[in-house]
Structures are given as C-alpha cells and as structure tokens.
Design an enzyme around this catalytic site. Structure first.
Site, PDB file in Angstrom:
ATOM      1  N   GLY A 165       0.826  -1.217   0.000  1.00  0.00           N
ATOM      2  CA  GLY A 165       0.000   0.000   0.000  1.00  0.00           C
ATOM      3  C   GLY A 165       0.853   1.257   0.000  1.00  0.00           C
ATOM      4  O   GLY A 165       2.086   1.196  -0.096  1.00  0.00           O
ATOM      5  N   TYR A 204     -14.592   1.982  11.048  1.00  0.00           N
ATOM      6  CA  TYR A 204     -13.150   2.259  11.066  1.00  0.00           C
ATOM      7  C   TYR A 204     -12.710   2.707  12.457  1.00  0.00           C
ATOM      8  O   TYR A 204     -11.848   2.091  13.090  1.00  0.00           O
ATOM      9  CB  TYR A 204     -12.850   3.337  10.028  1.00  0.00           C
ATOM     10  CG  TYR A 204     -11.390   3.598   9.815  1.00  0.00           C
ATOM     11  CD1 TYR A 204     -10.631   2.739   9.037  1.00  0.00           C
ATOM     12  CD2 TYR A 204     -10.768   4.707  10.366  1.00  0.00           C
ATOM     13  CE1 TYR A 204      -9.278   2.966   8.827  1.00  0.00           C
ATOM     14  CE2 TYR A 204      -9.418   4.951  10.158  1.00  0.00           C
ATOM     15  CZ  TYR A 204      -8.680   4.091   9.386  1.00  0.00           C
ATOM     16  OH  TYR A 204      -7.342   4.321   9.174  1.00  0.00           O
TER      17      TYR A 204
HETATM   18  O1  LIG Z   1      -5.475  10.539   5.680  1.00  0.00           O
HETATM   19  C1  LIG Z   1      -5.562  10.048   6.806  1.00  0.00           C
HETATM   20  O2  LIG Z   1      -4.596   9.813   7.446  1.00  0.00           O
HETATM   21  C2  LIG Z   1      -6.886   9.764   7.440  1.00  0.00           C
HETATM   22  O3  LIG Z   1      -7.900   9.834   6.428  1.00  0.00           O
HETATM   23  C3  LIG Z   1      -9.236   9.667   6.819  1.00  0.00           C
HETATM   24  O4  LIG Z   1      -9.696  10.729   7.569  1.00  0.00           O
HETATM   25  P1  LIG Z   1     -10.071  12.161   6.980  1.00  0.00           P
HETATM   26  O5  LIG Z   1      -9.244  13.138   7.744  1.00  0.00           O
HETATM   27  O6  LIG Z   1     -11.528  12.382   7.010  1.00  0.00           O
HETATM   28  O7  LIG Z   1      -9.521  12.122   5.488  1.00  0.00           O
HETATM   29  P2  LIG Z   1     -10.010  12.743   4.112  1.00  0.00           P
HETATM   30  O8  LIG Z   1     -11.015  11.862   3.459  1.00  0.00           O
HETATM   31  O9  LIG Z   1      -8.768  13.035   3.370  1.00  0.00           O
HETATM   32  O10 LIG Z   1     -10.770  14.098   4.480  1.00  0.00           O
HETATM   33  C4  LIG Z   1     -10.151  15.219   5.046  1.00  0.00           C
HETATM   34  C5  LIG Z   1     -11.148  16.378   5.008  1.00  0.00           C
HETATM   35  O11 LIG Z   1     -11.310  16.807   3.644  1.00  0.00           O
HETATM   36  C6  LIG Z   1     -12.688  16.736   3.253  1.00  0.00           C
HETATM   37  N1  LIG Z   1     -12.715  16.335   1.828  1.00  0.00           N
HETATM   38  C7  LIG Z   1     -12.265  15.113   1.432  1.00  0.00           C
HETATM   39  C8  LIG Z   1     -12.247  14.765   0.087  1.00  0.00           C
HETATM   40  C9  LIG Z   1     -12.731  15.709  -0.858  1.00  0.00           C
HETATM   41  O12 LIG Z   1     -12.745  15.453  -2.084  1.00  0.00           O
HETATM   42  N2  LIG Z   1     -13.170  16.911  -0.438  1.00  0.00           N
HETATM   43  C10 LIG Z   1     -13.176  17.260   0.890  1.00  0.00           C
HETATM   44  O13 LIG Z   1     -13.588  18.372   1.233  1.00  0.00           O
HETATM   45  C11 LIG Z   1     -13.317  15.733   4.204  1.00  0.00           C
HETATM   46  O14 LIG Z   1     -14.703  15.964   4.332  1.00  0.00           O
HETATM   47  C12 LIG Z   1     -12.528  16.007   5.473  1.00  0.00           C
HETATM   48  O15 LIG Z   1     -13.072  17.086   6.157  1.00  0.00           O
HETATM   49  C13 LIG Z   1      -9.302   8.340   7.581  1.00  0.00           C
HETATM   50  O16 LIG Z   1     -10.550   8.126   8.125  1.00  0.00           O
HETATM   51  C14 LIG Z   1      -8.252   8.271   8.636  1.00  0.00           C
HETATM   52  O17 LIG Z   1      -8.231   7.072   9.267  1.00  0.00           O
HETATM   53  C15 LIG Z   1      -6.913   8.441   8.063  1.00  0.00           C
HETATM   54  O18 LIG Z   1      -5.953   8.326   9.077  1.00  0.00           O
END
Ligand SMILES: O=C(O)[C@H]1O[C@H](OP(=O)(O)OP(=O)(O)OC[C@H]2O[C@@H](n3ccc(=O)[nH]c3=O)[C@H](O)[C@@H]2O)[C@H](O)[C@@H](O)[C@@H]1O
Length: 407
Positions: free
Chosen positions: A72, A199
């Site tokens: 990965g 998760y």
């Molecule tokens: O990258 C990581 O390390 C983490 O990613 C995710 O958690 P999250 O922080 O929600 O990751 P993203 O999906 O990258 O989202 C980050 C933020 O960006 C936002 N986002 C995401 C994708 C997008 O296209 N647009 C957008 O605004 C999401 O709503 C969130 O607020 C996983 O759930 C975690 O376990 C992991 O550790």
C-alpha cells in the site's frame, strides 16, 4: 532474469536457421546477422533488474520483518526503508488497496518476499517484528465493506511467534474531538453508530486488543496513532482529500469542468498533513523504542480544508473556482496532533514542509496521469535511494522505468 535469457537463447535456436557464419534466416524468411542477435542479447542482459544497494547487516543485526499492507501507500515506503537498512522484509497484502507496482522494484531480491494474503486469515511465519498496516484508510474504501473493516485477526500471529507488534492506529480514535490539539491522553468523541464507526471503533478495539495481549500474553506492542499522511504512491482512487484535490486540479488543466476541487461542507474543518517519509521515520523509531502506549505521529501544521484546496490549486497552477458539496456525516471538524510525547520519547518530529511534500506528490500524480501503457512505469525514487546510489556504481530500478519528471 537468467531464465528469460535461457528462454530467449532457446527461441533463437528454434526460430532461426543458421545458413552461414554471419547470416541467419528466420522461419518467415527474414534475414538477420549474428551481430544483430548479439546486440539484442546484450540489450536483454543490460535490462536485467538491478536493485538499490542495501546495507549489509550480519545475522546478529538483521531482522525478519513482516509488513502487512506492505504494497500500500504507507506500507511500500516502509518496505523501502527497511530493505535499504538491510533487513529481511516479508510483505503480506491482499491488494485491495495495495498495488504490486509499489514494491515491484524489490521482487526477486534475496531479502524480500511477497505473499498474497488476506490478514483476516491466520498467517504462520516466524518473524522478529510485525508492522501491521493492513487496513483500508480512506473513508470511501473502508465504508465499502464495513464488516470486513472491523475484522482483525492478525494479533493471533503475534501471539504465536512472539514478534514485536506495531499497530497502525489512527487519529480517528479521537473522533470529532472536543479537545484541541489532541494529546494521547484524550479519550475521544466517537459516534459508535454511524458510517465512520466501522473504522474508528475497530481501530479502538484493536488498541484494546493490543493492550490485552500485552498484559495477558506479554506480547511486545507499539501503537502509532497516525494523523493524515500524504505523498507519492497514494492511489488514484484513494478518495481522500490530498489525492482528490491534486487530481481534480491537474485534470482541470485539461478543461474538465466537473473536476474542480470539491469541498465537503463549509471547508472550515481542519486537518494537519504529514509527508510520508516523516511518518516512516516516526514508525521505525517507535518500533525500536521501549514504549508500549499510544503515540501520536503527525505534523501539527494545521489548515482549513478550504485553505488547503487553495494551496493545491496554486501549486498546480489551476485556475478553477472551488465547488462545495454536502458535508460528510460525522466528519471531524478539527484535527491537530500534539506531538510532545513523540518529540521527547523518540526524539522525532516532522521535517518536510507542506509545500515541499505537496510538490513531490503533485509531480507523482502528474506522471501517473501520463501513463498510458501497461509497460510504462511511474517509478518514485525516495531520496534515500539517491543517497545510496552515491555509494553504488549501478543503481537503476527497473528496465521499464519511465521517470518523466524529477521528484
Ligand atoms: O489521511 C488520513 O490519514 C486519514 O484519512 C481519513 O480521515 P479524513 O481526515 O476524514 O480524510 P479525508 O477523506 O482526506 O478528508 C479530510 C477532510 O477533507 C474533506 N474532503 C475530502 C475529500 C474531498 O474530495 N473533499 C473534501 O472536502 C473531508 O470531508 C474532510 O473534512 C481516515 O478516516 C483516517 O483514518 C486516516 O488516518
């Protein structure tokens, strides 16, 4: 490689009929010379896989290390580092989100082994250390099969072989935190009944299992709470914010209107992003420490998602506007690690600045988008390889490497 060469020479004997010392005729009547054939054999020999130079470790210092999820994004960077250090590395991966391409530069190396294995089933091998990274980390991936996400059986292996076990936990154990920044002592604010629960809660259970195994079975455990991480080799369909924003911005250059960066919700939610090489430093230091309680590994440099979108758009040079979508259920509204513990305990802190890391990641994705044929490779060279190549005379990675842009 030797086998290919033998096969090739065999083909030559089969398909060519020698009629003079210098000239050959193929079965379809085409003419070729021995000199041409020799040239082709030499080219074939030159294309043989050469590996980055690895450090020599004697049996006393060399460890057998299992990396689950080693194909990965994070796993493959860890494998590179451990291989370069001279250890024997075994990768177990079911290729759900991992890719052979991430580690193919080690295939055939005597210190390396790849096992196609789903870690929900037991694996019987003798190792000294286990880095348990296998698990989908992107919300769309782990929500796709929530039941499987919750399954967690590999600790049984650690119990049997008595290997030291590092568990890749997550900042998600803090849920939507009410304490900011998050210290390891914070218990979190997690919804146990929602789309993220598969998760967040299974990682929390896994931490609890680590604790129980350590107490009851005296397994040596390490727990890394990993905060958002990014870098080359992230999957194109990862679905997380870094790859989404970069790919959307890059593709926008070719005028795909719907590919403007989409922000979920207001864009005021925050994240703190660590470059993958910093994470790897942290994981290895933690594994080799004597500390068995959870440790945050992340970069405390915090941005709103809107700021982050603008930074990426600028770096890519895209001129699209930002688009907003409905907020994601239970999306944590603020996240920043308190890394005091890692600093004092491991003498570790992140070194790579956001812009530097993003530029490397953008270059990687730019190349990914250029790959059009199966034989083309977008090989990412970690900096350590370049350092090692100073020591070695011949460091090339794969014959098919097709590095279009320097990282
Ligand atoms: O990258 C990581 O390390 C983490 O990613 C995710 O958690 P999250 O922080 O929600 O990751 P993203 O999906 O990258 O989202 C980050 C933020 O960006 C936002 N986002 C995401 C994708 C997008 O296209 N647009 C957008 O605004 C999401 O709503 C969130 O607020 C996983 O759930 C975690 O376990 C992991 O550790």
């Amino acid at each position: 490689m030797a086998l290919t060469l033998v096969q090739y020479r065999f083909d030559v004997v089969l398909h060519y009929v020698m009629v003079s010392r210098k000239t050959l005729f193929t079965t379809d009547g085409k003419q070729t010379t021995i000199a041409q054939l020799e040239e082709r054999i030499q080219a074939l020999e030159a294309s043989k896989t050469q590996y980055p130079e690895v450090t020599f470790l004697s049996y006393k210092d060399r460890k057998r290390i299992l990396v689950t999820g080693g194909a990965g994004f994070v796993g493959s960077h860890l494998v590179d580092r451990l291989m370069l250090q001279g250890h024997e590395v075994i990768v177990a991966d079911n290729f759900f989100t991992g890719r052979k391409r991430n580690i193919e530069h080690w295939i055939g190396h005597e210190n390396f082994e790849l096992i196609n294995h789903d870690i929900v089933n037991p694996l019987f091998i003798e190792v000294d250390q286990i880095y348990h990274l296998a698990s989908p980390a992107s919300p769309p991936h782990y929500m796709w099969n929530p039941v499987k996400t919750i399954k967690f059986f590999i600790l049984g292996l650690a119990r049997r072989v008595r290997a030291r076990f590092l568990f890749a936990s997550t900042s998600e154990v803090y849920g939507d935190p009410e304490v900011h920044p998050q210290k390891e002592t914070y218990f979190g604010n997690v919804n146990s009944f929602g789309p993220r629960a598969c998760y967040d809660e299974s990682k929390r259970v896994a931490e609890a299992m680590c604790y129980a195994y350590a107490k009851q079975e005296r397994i040596s455990i390490r727990i890394a709470r990993i905060f958002n991480t990014y870098g080359p080799r992230m999957h194109m369909n990862d679905g997380r914010v870094v790859s989404n924003f970069i790919l959307q911005s890059l593709q926008n250059e070719s005028i795909t209107v719907r590919n403007t960066p989409y922000i979920y919700g207001t864009g005021k939610q925050t994240r703190s992003f660590a470059y993958v090489s910093d994470l790897i430093d942290g994981l290895i230091s933690l594994m080799n420490s004597n500390y068995s309680s959870p440790v945050n590994i992340g970069n405390p440099d915090e941005y709103t998602i809107e700021q982050f979108a603008l930074i990426i758009k600028d770096l890519v040079g895209a001129n699209s506007s930002l688009a907003f979508k409905e907020a994601v259920t239970d999306d944590p509204q603020q996240r920043r690690p308190d890394i005091t513990l890692a600093k004092t305990l491991l003498n570790w802190q992140p070194r790579v600045k956001l812009i530097e890391g993003l530029n490397k990641t953008i270059a990687y994705f730019r190349n990914e988008l250029l790959v059009k044929h199966h034989s083309e490779r977008n090989v990412y060279f970690p900096t350590e390889w370049i350092h090692h190549s100073d020591l070695s005379t011949t460091v090339t990675v794969t014959s098919a490497s097709n590095l279009r842009e320097e990282f």
